[in-house]
Design a protein around this motif. Structure first.
Motif, short mmCIF file in Angstrom:
data_model
loop_
_atom_site.label_atom_id
_atom_site.label_comp_id
_atom_site.label_asym_id
_atom_site.label_seq_id
_atom_site.Cartn_x
_atom_site.Cartn_y
_atom_site.Cartn_z
N GLY A 111 1.62 -15.45 -2.22
CA GLY A 111 0.78 -13.37 -1.55
C GLY A 111 1.23 -13.05 -2.39
N ASP A 112 0.36 -11.81 -2.30
CA ASP A 112 1.11 -10.51 -3.33
C ASP A 112 0.23 -9.09 -2.11
N PHE A 113 1.19 -8.79 -3.06
CA PHE A 113 0.33 -6.88 -1.58
C PHE A 113 0.58 -5.67 -3.31
N ARG A 114 0.00 -5.03 -3.06
CA ARG A 114 0.25 -3.70 -4.51
C ARG A 114 0.77 -2.00 -3.36
N PHE A 115 1.14 -1.58 -4.62
CA PHE A 115 2.38 -0.81 -4.23
C PHE A 115 1.58 0.59 -5.53
N ALA A 148 -0.65 2.05 -10.72
CA ALA A 148 -0.41 0.92 -9.47
C ALA A 148 -0.26 -0.41 -10.31
N TYR A 149 0.19 -1.53 -8.53
CA TYR A 149 1.00 -2.26 -9.31
C TYR A 149 1.05 -2.91 -8.75
N THR A 150 1.29 -4.59 -8.80
CA THR A 150 0.76 -5.39 -7.52
C THR A 150 2.14 -6.75 -8.01
N VAL A 151 2.23 -6.53 -7.15
CA VAL A 151 4.02 -8.42 -6.83
C VAL A 151 3.10 -9.29 -6.12
N LYS A 192 0.76 -1.01 0.05
CA LYS A 192 0.10 -0.19 0.05
C LYS A 192 0.62 1.40 -0.15
N ALA A 193 1.71 0.90 -0.12
CA ALA A 193 3.16 2.45 -0.01
C ALA A 193 3.19 3.42 -1.67
N THR A 194 3.46 3.93 -1.07
CA THR A 194 3.80 5.25 -2.60
C THR A 194 4.84 5.70 -2.68
N MET A 247 3.07 -6.46 -11.76
CA MET A 247 1.84 -6.55 -13.31
C MET A 247 1.58 -4.73 -12.41
N ASP A 248 1.75 -4.56 -13.72
CA ASP A 248 0.89 -2.69 -13.91
C ASP A 248 -0.28 -3.00 -13.80
#
Length: 114
Positions: free
Chosen positions: A104-108, A87-90, A30-32, A55-56
């Motif tokens: 798992g995954d997270f977004r930033f 936004a990106y997802t790992v 959730k970081a910018t 991924m974007d």
């Protein structure tokens, strides 16, 4: 006494069955941030990192360096494609010493340049 032994065995079994977890990452969920040049994942126990995808927001996969093959608690993988603001997802997957797969995954978000 038998009850105490049963409780000790139950606790030991649950600890042994516990799976490793991701304890931190860079970028943080959730970081910018400014466009990162690498992604770092840190786990509580040694794992083998078997997949890492960036991924974007449109679902386009960004090119990353080859994954490390060593078993470790911390992995750093370079981002080879330039990242535009957005936004990106790992998404990641790893295999623990107990042979269980964890994922798992997270977004930033990559900030607009100034």
């Amino acid at each position: 006494m038998k009850h105490l032994l049963a409780i000790v065995l139950l606790v030991a079994a649950s600890v042994a069955a516990a799976h490793t977890e991701l304890v931190s990452s860079t970028p943080k969920p959730k970081a910018t941030v400014p466009a990162p040049r690498e992604i770092t994942l840190s786990f509580e126990d040694d794992v083998r990192l078997t997949a890492l995808v960036l991924m974007d927001a449109n679902g386009a996969t960004k090119k990353l360096e080859v994954l490390p093959t060593a078993v470790a608690k911390k992995f750093t993988v370079g981002v080879e494609d330039p990242l535009s603001p957005g936004a990106y997802t790992v998404t990641w997957r790893a295999v623990g010493a107990d042979t269980h797969v964890v994922s798992g995954d997270f977004r930033f978000t990559v900030a607009q340049g100034r």
